[in-house]
Scaffold this active site. Structure first.
Site, PDB file in Angstrom:
ATOM      1  N   ALA B 123      43.753 -11.307-158.227  1.00 36.79           N
ATOM      2  CA  ALA B 123      43.763 -10.466-158.490  1.00 36.79           C
ATOM      3  C   ALA B 123      44.582 -10.967-159.935  1.00 36.79           C
ATOM      4  CB  ALA B 123      45.946 -10.621-158.032  1.00 36.79           C
ATOM      5  N   THR B 125      43.796  -7.438-162.740  1.00 36.33           N
ATOM      6  CA  THR B 125      44.391  -6.248-163.055  1.00 36.33           C
ATOM      7  C   THR B 125      45.695  -5.322-162.217  1.00 36.33           C
ATOM      8  OG1 THR B 125      41.738  -5.376-162.790  1.00 36.33           O
ATOM      9  CG2 THR B 125      42.910  -3.743-162.909  1.00 36.33           C
ATOM     10  N   PHE B 155      44.180  -2.329-157.593  1.00 36.27           N
ATOM     11  CA  PHE B 155      42.608  -2.808-156.391  1.00 36.27           C
ATOM     12  C   PHE B 155      42.242  -3.669-156.914  1.00 36.27           C
ATOM     13  CE2 PHE B 155      42.658   0.764-160.851  1.00 36.27           C
ATOM     14  CZ  PHE B 155      42.372   1.607-159.602  1.00 36.27           C
ATOM     15  N   ILE B 156      43.113  -4.929-155.973  1.00 37.75           N
ATOM     16  CA  ILE B 156      42.689  -5.752-155.263  1.00 37.75           C
ATOM     17  C   ILE B 156      41.580  -6.219-154.252  1.00 37.75           C
ATOM     18  CG2 ILE B 156      43.144  -8.079-155.022  1.00 37.75           C
ATOM     19  CD1 ILE B 156      44.467  -7.710-157.968  1.00 37.75           C
ATOM     20  N   ASP B 239      32.679 -15.214-166.674  1.00 34.09           N
ATOM     21  CA  ASP B 239      32.584 -15.903-167.158  1.00 34.09           C
ATOM     22  C   ASP B 239      31.089 -15.937-166.491  1.00 34.09           C
ATOM     23  OD1 ASP B 239      32.751 -14.256-169.480  1.00 34.09           O
ATOM     24  OD2 ASP B 239      33.014 -16.994-170.206  1.00 34.09           O
ATOM     25  N   GLN B 336      16.495  10.312-155.960  1.00 31.25           N
ATOM     26  CA  GLN B 336      15.118  12.165-155.972  1.00 31.25           C
ATOM     27  C   GLN B 336      13.771  11.218-155.658  1.00 31.25           C
ATOM     28  OE1 GLN B 336      16.504  13.831-158.710  1.00 31.25           O
ATOM     29  NE2 GLN B 336      14.527  14.677-158.798  1.00 31.25           N
ATOM     30  N   GLY B 339      14.444  13.008-152.143  1.00 32.61           N
ATOM     31  CA  GLY B 339      14.507  14.762-152.223  1.00 32.61           C
ATOM     32  C   GLY B 339      15.928  14.589-151.396  1.00 32.61           C
ATOM     33  N   GLU B 363      34.672  -6.250-162.621  1.00 37.49           N
ATOM     34  CA  GLU B 363      34.451  -7.712-164.323  1.00 37.49           C
ATOM     35  C   GLU B 363      34.243  -7.065-164.868  1.00 37.49           C
ATOM     36  OE1 GLU B 363      34.160 -10.200-159.942  1.00 37.49           O
ATOM     37  OE2 GLU B 363      33.312 -10.623-162.085  1.00 37.49           O
ATOM     38  N   GLY B 364      34.774  -6.141-166.190  1.00 37.17           N
ATOM     39  CA  GLY B 364      34.628  -5.938-166.889  1.00 37.17           C
ATOM     40  C   GLY B 364      34.013  -4.585-167.684  1.00 37.17           C
TER      41      GLY B 364
END
Lengths: 261, 384
Positions: B123, B125, B155-156, B239, B336, B339, B363-364
């Site tokens: 956590a 964010t 948003f965890i 990273d 697509q 269809g 994550e970025g």
């Protein structure tokens, strides 16, 4: 608890094709798998071991390639596995197979419970389990869908019959065959797979088990497979079209023609 | 393509695929529709040792790295990335502990994480801190007997379902990002509750939730690493985890490619399967090329991270950006190609397209990560 699970390697499909010229199974391109009913037997054995402690040994009678299947049983929780393999075992019917498996169980010494799948998907006889129980003088229950209790040398199981369930109390050692309702087999674990790759699967021969050569393989079989064939479906269907009245008249006419009405 | 995986890596990939096909495939549409957390599947993953993959051997894991984790995430995502991310978020939530935690803390928690008994979450964010992670406001005040947490995380992933949370909070507000620290917080700690459970566009089987801390006292020993290192640890973590998000995107794209291939091979129009149309073949070929390129980049980035290299920011960001853009394009093209059927919920394509979107965001965001790649370019130029 000392538990033995009997397994068979079968072609991985229920739609086995038969070569019409030689009347033998076409095995090319079909992967061999653990007989699906036997995977429920293995899972139940492993669950009992996890609950009561002890050891699960997987055994199979078959050609050398069945070693792969037995290694798989290690990845699914079996502690040990033994392959019963000898040229003399080839062509065994259910009796000779049961005799050979029973020989392996005797060699192992004190066994509390032997678990088999209810039947194989290739032979479909469902005879090996009960025959083995008879030879070992052990209690036998078929179609077990739940093991309710095991204590003090006794077990109580629920078995699935066509018209309902039966609760059966029996002594140990016992042989049971299980249905697919008994559990949901686990997936292999990574540690299990890694262990199974280096696992050594001993091979026991006729001599190792001290069996009577006249009672194993084709020699020991009371039955012979004379022919395997695909039934011919040469019946033809004829569709009758038109208004209902016309269809009925037409059908009645045909039935009378054939002497059926 | 041949990626020269070891026997052990192949075993891990095969088992993850088997689990995905046997246990996730039959229920993925239901999990998506019902927004249901996949507990029975988590149990299966635990029993199959998948949570051991990323945990060091001395804590009952199998000692795998980014590559092994990516292989699992790729295979799970090929079938359902909502389930896959619930797994991957546990790795994300435990990496900081594994890399920087005290021996005591690792002994306490890692064996249970490896056994799959406890899920984790990470956590960082907050409502004021997204791409700009330095905007966090949650505080951890040093008091008698530990740290007092106050604030709200947003948003965890795995919020509410996980037992263990790695929380980034400010221990010294005056120092900004250099005043942040990381903590291990257990579910059920007094003062720690869950807020809003989010309803999402995709990855709907996964749980996304607010974490609320109101005078939540946590033991002093639950700090991970040194005070003030929280922000640096979080950046290092991301990273390391980005190839895994790339692997999630890769799995989605692979699944969409396979589904589109199958559909176009069976769909008869103008008297023949539409796959016989050159325009359809061209689209499938482009999709396949992109998927394979993404795979090569992710495996390479994951291996580089596993080599112990320190300068992994650029390679990890590149792998995540490329693979997630591929996932979005490939799933869009897959819809697509299928269809009207592709647009319907009876087929898995529309779900894959919805699931793909998040990989470009979390994550970025791909925009922020492109800036990071550009910054590395400039650094290199300046050095040469």
């Amino acid at each position: 608890m000392n538990i033995v699970v009997c397994l068979k390697q079968v072609p991985g499909t229920t739609e086995v094709k038969i070569n019409p010229e030689t009347n033998t199974l076409i095995r090319q391109g079909i992967k061999n798998i653990i007989n699906p009913f036997d995977s429920y037997a293995l899972e139940e054995g492993v669950r009992l071991k996890e609950k009561f402690g002890g050891k699960v040994t997987a055994i199979s009678m078959g050609p050398a390639q069945a070693v792969d299947m037995l290694k798989e049983t290690i990845s699914l929780g079996a502690d040990e596995a033994v392959l019963l393999s000898d040229r003399a075992f080839a062509g065994a019917d259910t009796w000779a197979t049961a005799y050979t498996l029973a020989g392996a169980v005797r060699k192992m010494g004190q066994i509390d419970l032997i678990i088999c799948g209810r039947q194989s998907t290739d032979g479909d006889t469902a005879q090996v389990g009960p025959e083995m129980a008879e030879m070992l003088g052990a209690a036998f229950t078929a179609y077990v869908c739940q093991i309710e209790e095991i204590s003090a040398g006794q077990m109580r199981v629920k078995r699935m019959m066509d018209e309902g369930y039966e609760i059966i109390q029996s002594t140990l050692p016992a042989v049971i065959t299980v249905t697919k309702e008994i559990n949901i087999p686990r997936l292999p674990s990574l540690r299990g797979v890694m262990k199974s790759k280096s696992a050594k699967i001993p091979i026991w021969t006729l001599q190792d088990m001290g069996l009577d050569p006249k009672k194993v393989g084709l020699n020991g079989s009371f039955t012979r497979v004379v022919k395997i064939f695909t039934p011919q479906h040469d019946k033809k269907a004829e569709m009758i079209h038109g208004e209902p009245e016309i269809q009925v008249t037409c059908l009645l006419g045909k039935l009378r023609e054939g002497g059926l009405a | 393509m041949q990626y020269f995986l070891t026997d052990e890596q192949k075993t891990i990939k095969e088992l993850a695929r088997k689990l995905a096909e046997e246990r996730i495939l039959p229920v993925r549409a239901h999990l998506d529709e019902a927004e249901e957390f996949p507990w029975p599947i988590i149990k299966d993953m635990a029993d199959s040792d998948l949570f051991r993959v990323f945990v060091p051997a001395e804590y009952e894991g199998l000692g795998g790295g980014c590559l092994e984790l990516s292989l699992v995430v790729e295979e799970l995502s090929r079938v359902c990335s909502g389930v896959a991310i619930s797994y991957a978020a546990t790795a994300l939530g435990s990496y900081t502990l594994m890399d920087f935690g005290s021996e005591e803390l690792k002994r306490k928690f890692l064996p249970d994480i490896a056994a799959g008994k406890k899920l984790c979450a990470f956590a960082l964010t907050e409502s004021t801190a997204g791409s700009d992670a330095s905007g966090i406001r949650t505080t951890a005040e040093k008091v008698e007997g530990g740290y007092l947490l106050n604030g709200t995380k947003q948003f965890i992933t795995n919020g509410g379902e996980a037992e263990l949370y790695t929380i980034i909070a400010l221990t010294d507000k005056s120092k900004g990002p250099r005043g942040a620290s990381a903590f291990m917080v257990e579910k059920g700690t007094p003062g720690f509750t869950f807020g809003k459970k989010e309803k999402k566009m995709g990855i709907r089987a996964s749980a996304t939730c607010e974490l609320v801390f109101q005078n939540c006292l946590i033991p002093e020993g639950n700090i991970i690493g040194r005070p003030g290192m929280g922000f640096i640890m979080a950046m290092k973590l991301l990273d390391k985890s980005r190839p895994g998000v790339g692997a999630q995107a890769l799995g989605i794209a692979q699944g969409a490619l396979e589904a589109a291939y199958e559909y176009t091979s069976q769909r008869i129009q103008f008297g023949q399967a539409i796959i016989n149309q050159p325009v359809v073949q061209s689209m499938l070929a482009d999709m396949s090329i992109q998927v394979e390129a993404a795979r090569a980049l992710i495996y390479a980035a994951a291996r580089y991270a596993d080599s112990g290299a320190k300068d992994i920011t650029e390679s990890s960001a590149a792998a995540k950006v490329f693979a997630s853009d591929v996932a979005m394009r490939v799933t869009t093209d897959a819809v697509q190609l299928c269809g009207g059927a592709g647009y319907m919920k009876d087929y898995p394509l529309e779900k894959m397209m919805r699931d793909a979107k998040i990989t470009q965001i979390y994550e970025g965001s791909n925009q922020v990560l492109r800036s990071a790649v550009a910054a590395e370019l400039r650094k290199r130029k300046a050095k040469s």
